[in-house]
Every structure is written in structure tokens, then in C-alpha cells.
Design a protein around this motif. Sequence first.
Motif, mmCIF file in Angstrom:
data_model
loop_
_atom_site.group_PDB
_atom_site.id
_atom_site.type_symbol
_atom_site.label_atom_id
_atom_site.label_comp_id
_atom_site.label_asym_id
_atom_site.label_seq_id
_atom_site.Cartn_x
_atom_site.Cartn_y
_atom_site.Cartn_z
ATOM 1 N N LEU A 19 -7.495 3.499 5.302
ATOM 2 C CA LEU A 19 -8.015 2.174 4.955
ATOM 3 C C LEU A 19 -6.917 1.291 4.373
ATOM 4 C CD1 LEU A 19 -10.477 0.290 4.689
ATOM 5 C CD2 LEU A 19 -10.830 1.258 2.406
ATOM 6 N N LEU A 20 -6.071 1.869 3.528
ATOM 7 C CA LEU A 20 -4.958 1.106 2.969
ATOM 8 C C LEU A 20 -4.018 0.636 4.060
ATOM 9 C CD1 LEU A 20 -3.211 0.031 0.686
ATOM 10 C CD2 LEU A 20 -2.245 2.309 0.440
ATOM 11 N N SER A 21 -3.678 1.528 4.975
ATOM 12 C CA SER A 21 -2.782 1.170 6.067
ATOM 13 C C SER A 21 -3.387 0.078 6.950
ATOM 14 C CB SER A 21 -2.479 2.415 6.902
ATOM 15 O OG SER A 21 -1.688 2.096 8.004
ATOM 16 N N TRP A 22 -4.670 0.213 7.259
ATOM 17 C CA TRP A 22 -5.349 -0.757 8.123
ATOM 18 C C TRP A 22 -5.426 -2.134 7.464
ATOM 19 C CZ3 TRP A 22 -10.124 -3.373 7.952
ATOM 20 C CH2 TRP A 22 -10.502 -3.966 9.141
ATOM 21 N N THR A 23 -5.836 -2.183 6.184
ATOM 22 C CA THR A 23 -5.952 -3.492 5.522
ATOM 23 C C THR A 23 -4.586 -4.132 5.302
ATOM 24 O OG1 THR A 23 -6.032 -2.441 3.340
ATOM 25 C CG2 THR A 23 -8.122 -2.985 4.364
ATOM 26 N N LEU A 24 -3.572 -3.322 5.032
ATOM 27 C CA LEU A 24 -2.235 -3.881 4.845
ATOM 28 C C LEU A 24 -1.699 -4.451 6.159
ATOM 29 C CD1 LEU A 24 -0.050 -4.357 2.763
ATOM 30 C CD2 LEU A 24 0.893 -2.118 3.317
ATOM 31 N N ALA A 25 -1.969 -3.777 7.264
ATOM 32 C CA ALA A 25 -1.517 -4.275 8.570
ATOM 33 C C ALA A 25 -2.278 -5.539 8.972
ATOM 34 C CB ALA A 25 -1.700 -3.194 9.630
ATOM 35 N N ARG A 26 -3.570 -5.614 8.650
ATOM 36 C CA ARG A 26 -4.387 -6.772 9.056
ATOM 37 C C ARG A 26 -4.145 -7.997 8.175
ATOM 38 N NH1 ARG A 26 -7.758 -7.005 13.400
ATOM 39 N NH2 ARG A 26 -9.470 -7.774 12.148
ATOM 40 N N THR A 27 -3.993 -7.780 6.866
ATOM 41 C CA THR A 27 -3.910 -8.922 5.954
ATOM 42 C C THR A 27 -2.518 -9.154 5.391
ATOM 43 O OG1 THR A 27 -4.483 -7.612 3.997
ATOM 44 C CG2 THR A 27 -6.311 -8.562 5.253
#
Length: 68
Positions: A19-27
Amino acid sequence: MLGLLTGVCSLAAASGAALLSWTLARTGSFDTFLVTVGTAVVMGAFLLLTLRKEPQEEEDASGEPVPA
């Protein structure tokens, strides 16, 4: 029981990292992740506070349970 706890902790750690990786990549920011995790922690703490105690059985002098 310990295996179940270990499995849940491992799943939580892996999903948190994903989740951290996904949100950091998206935002491009940690803000969304921190708000999401902070909200989950507060909700989890509230749920723990709402658990009921197990009823206690009283014992007489001989150590036998007394029906309530």
C-alpha cells in the motif's frame, strides 16, 4: 494460535508495504498513506476498547464453581 498471529502480522506487513509503494507511486507523497494508516489504527484501537470481558465464575471455599 501463535501461528495464526504470526501469519496475520506477516500479511499486515506485506500489505502495508504494498500500500505504501502504491500510494507513493500514484501521489508522490506519503500523506495519503499516513492518513489511511492513522485512520486504521484509530479504528482498530476503538474496536479493541469495545470488546467485552468474559464472565467470571465465582468459586466457593472448596474451589468448586458456584452457578450464577
